[in-house]
Design an enzyme around this catalytic site. Structure first.
Site, short mmCIF file in Angstrom:
data_model
loop_
_atom_site.label_atom_id
_atom_site.label_comp_id
_atom_site.label_asym_id
_atom_site.label_seq_id
_atom_site.Cartn_x
_atom_site.Cartn_y
_atom_site.Cartn_z
N TRP A 83 -26.34 -20.30 72.46
CA TRP A 83 -27.03 -21.55 72.10
C TRP A 83 -26.01 -22.68 72.02
O TRP A 83 -26.26 -23.80 72.49
CB TRP A 83 -27.74 -21.40 70.76
CG TRP A 83 -29.18 -21.01 70.83
CD1 TRP A 83 -29.71 -19.79 70.50
CD2 TRP A 83 -30.30 -21.82 71.24
NE1 TRP A 83 -31.08 -19.80 70.68
CE2 TRP A 83 -31.47 -21.03 71.14
CE3 TRP A 83 -30.41 -23.13 71.70
CZ2 TRP A 83 -32.72 -21.52 71.46
CZ3 TRP A 83 -31.68 -23.62 72.02
CH2 TRP A 83 -32.81 -22.82 71.90
N TRP A 117 -41.93 -43.72 64.24
CA TRP A 117 -41.20 -43.26 63.08
C TRP A 117 -41.40 -44.23 61.92
O TRP A 117 -41.48 -45.44 62.10
CB TRP A 117 -39.70 -43.14 63.39
CG TRP A 117 -39.35 -42.20 64.49
CD1 TRP A 117 -38.85 -42.51 65.71
CD2 TRP A 117 -39.46 -40.77 64.45
NE1 TRP A 117 -38.64 -41.37 66.46
CE2 TRP A 117 -39.00 -40.28 65.71
CE3 TRP A 117 -39.90 -39.85 63.50
CZ2 TRP A 117 -38.97 -38.93 66.03
CZ3 TRP A 117 -39.86 -38.49 63.81
CH2 TRP A 117 -39.40 -38.05 65.06
N ASN A 125 -27.89 -22.14 58.12
CA ASN A 125 -28.57 -22.55 59.35
C ASN A 125 -30.09 -22.58 59.21
O ASN A 125 -30.74 -23.50 59.70
CB ASN A 125 -28.17 -21.64 60.52
CG ASN A 125 -28.75 -22.14 61.83
OD1 ASN A 125 -28.44 -23.23 62.27
ND2 ASN A 125 -29.61 -21.33 62.45
N TRP A 165 -31.00 -31.02 65.63
CA TRP A 165 -31.92 -32.05 65.14
C TRP A 165 -33.04 -32.32 66.13
O TRP A 165 -34.20 -32.45 65.75
CB TRP A 165 -31.15 -33.34 64.81
CG TRP A 165 -30.68 -33.29 63.40
CD1 TRP A 165 -29.45 -32.91 62.93
CD2 TRP A 165 -31.47 -33.58 62.24
NE1 TRP A 165 -29.43 -32.94 61.57
CE2 TRP A 165 -30.65 -33.36 61.11
CE3 TRP A 165 -32.78 -34.02 62.04
CZ2 TRP A 165 -31.11 -33.55 59.81
CZ3 TRP A 165 -33.24 -34.21 60.75
CH2 TRP A 165 -32.41 -33.98 59.65
#
Length: 480
Positions: free
Chosen positions: A281, A310, A345, A386
């Site tokens: 990853w 947003w 994580n 993110w």
């Protein structure tokens, strides 16, 4: 004379460009102090301190090899070509050796330095070091960069079956040079020295990194798949700060994992296979930086999400940043970050989804805040994580999959051990109420702990509506 330029590769062992430099001739090493650039990149004070502490040990280790470490300042990388040019002229350098880096700013910096030096007759050699495979060498059948991790992993597996990336031998000591090494700063202006308690959590030096890798591969890696989601259990490797600074290489991690699993990376120990997939990853997100450079320039990978409405909610953002949301698992995670420079994580995903979905606040606010506090801050991994959580990234979570922090808390911290450690206001609650004190109704009387700043069900519906109202939602993002 060779010049090896240290960047995010602060080690002697398995260092491709350092080995190449010392094999080519007498070598001096360089590190650039770049406070203006670090501030522009939102590098955390704990991360800069970690670099300095590692450099102090590295300077001694280099001295044992006869290599002096020189320190120069280039406030921003725009000054790097002139600084390196001057040093190369002073020392009569014939070639500069570096390990490649992949962000847009890093690539532009190296291109500018290479052009300046070559105009002076100084060679500039880049080497593959922080990845298993060079970007552009793992592509789809149509010749593009992968956008789906599982397909990228399959291609990497095929490459690994054919040839494993080899470890690079540590260079032998060279004859001492008549060049003194430079003293290292204890602190850089604009970056406060973190608390001693934080520094003690992350001891510096290559020997410490290798010892931690050995402990993990010998004692914990087989249980990694089972334990990695439990924040109260030391089930993760906690090697990310060393990987981010290059004190440890991904090749060293891969070889340690393979040794623990009889050379297998697709079968055998589920823990080992899962951990190697995490290394891939990491690789995937760095390839994404090169194939889709907009993601390292504050842009969403999925272009259609640029139209998301947003919210501007500074008070809610501040509550999230300080661990005062009234959602215990979210608050515990944010307080862990503030105190240690690191976050588990699983919790990075929980707090990211809470910010971007329940609060509907731009993922870039969270990305920036993380970088300003993470000792393991890494552009590719942080941005990738993110955007995955915000459903704006490559192979990201579907927009309708939103982690509920209450159910995540009950599932992964069932006894509330992690919450009680980081939210001591709740230490006296039983293992049911500690996850959701607000549900105690009239009995709720914890003066020092806030009520939830948002209704989870209503905010989930708000997020779903925001994504559904996007102008278009193609299954695959558009190409560059």
């Amino acid at each position: 004379m060779q010049l090896f330029w240290f960047r995010t590769d602060l080690r002697l062992q398995d260092n491709t460009a350092l080995a190449a430099a010392m094999a080519a001739g007498p070598t001096v090493a360089l590190y650039l102090i770049s406070p203006g650039q670090w501030q522009a990149h939102d590098d955390a004070p704990s991360k800069v301190d970690f670099w300095l502490r590692n450099l102090a040990i590295l300077s001694d280790d280099l001295a044992a090899l006869g290599v002096p470490l020189l320190i120069r300042e280039a406030d921003t990388w725009a000054q790097a070509p002139a600084v390196l040019d001057q040093l190369c002229q002073e020392l009569n350098i014939s070639a500069v050796q570096v390990n490649d880096e992949y962000g847009v700013h890093e690539s532009r910096r190296d291109q500018a330095v290479a052009a300046t030096l070559r105009s002076r007759g100084v060679a500039f050699h880049g080497h593959l070091d922080q990845l298993f495979f060079a970007p552009g060498s793992v592509l789809t059948k149509s010749g593009g960069y992968f956008q789906v991790y599982s397909q990228f992993r399959k291609a990497c597996y095929a490459r690994l079956h054919h040839s494993l990336p080899a470890l690079i031998a540590t260079p032998r000591a060279q004859a001492p040079l008549a060049i003194a090494r430079d003293p290292l700063p204890q602190q850089v202006a604009g970056f406060a020295t973190p608390a001693a308690s934080l520094r003690e959590l992350w001891p510096a030096g290559e020997a410490q990194a290798l010892a931690q890798l050995t402990r993990f591969s010998d004692e914990s890696i087989d249980d990694y798949k089972r334990d990695r989601d439990l924040p109260a259990v030391p089930g993760t490797s906690q090697l990310s700060p060393y990987l981010a600074a290059g004190v440890l290489s991904p090749r060293q991690c891969l070889h340690a994992a393979l040794q623990a699993n009889q050379g297998e990376f697709e079968s055998g120990s589920e823990g080992v296979v899962t951990w190697i997939n995490e290394l891939l990853w990491r690789e995937f997100y760095k390839h994404t930086l090169v194939g889709y450079p907009r993601v390292s320039m504050g842009r969403a990978f999925r272009r259609e999400t640029d139209a998301l409405a947003w919210r501007q909610a500074p008070k809610e953002l501040a509550a999230w940043q300080s661990g005062q949301t009234g959602l215990p698992l979210v608050d515990a995670a944010m307080r862990q970050l503030l105190a240690t420079g690191w976050m588990h994580n699983r919790l990075r995903m929980v707090v990211a989804m809470f910010l971007t979905k329940n609060l509907l606040i731009d993922w870039r606010e969270g990305e920036r805040f993380f970088m300003r506090h993470l000792i393991d801050g890494d552009l590719a991994a942080n941005n990738g994580g993110w955007q995955w959580s915000a459903s704006t990234g490559t192979d990201s979570v579907p927009y309708f999959r939103i982690f509920n922090p209450l159910s995540q808390s009950a599932k992964f911290d069932p006894d509330g051990r992690f919450i009680r450690r980081w939210v001591p206001e709740l230490a006296g609650l039983n293992k049911k109420d500690v996850h959701n004190p607000a549900a105690m109704g009239g009995l709720f009387g914890i003066a020092d702990y806030p009520r939830p700043i948002v209704d989870l069900a209503r905010s989930r519906e708000r997020a779903l509506a925001a994504f559904k109202n996007l102008p278009s939602r193609p299954l695959e993002p558009s190409h560059e």
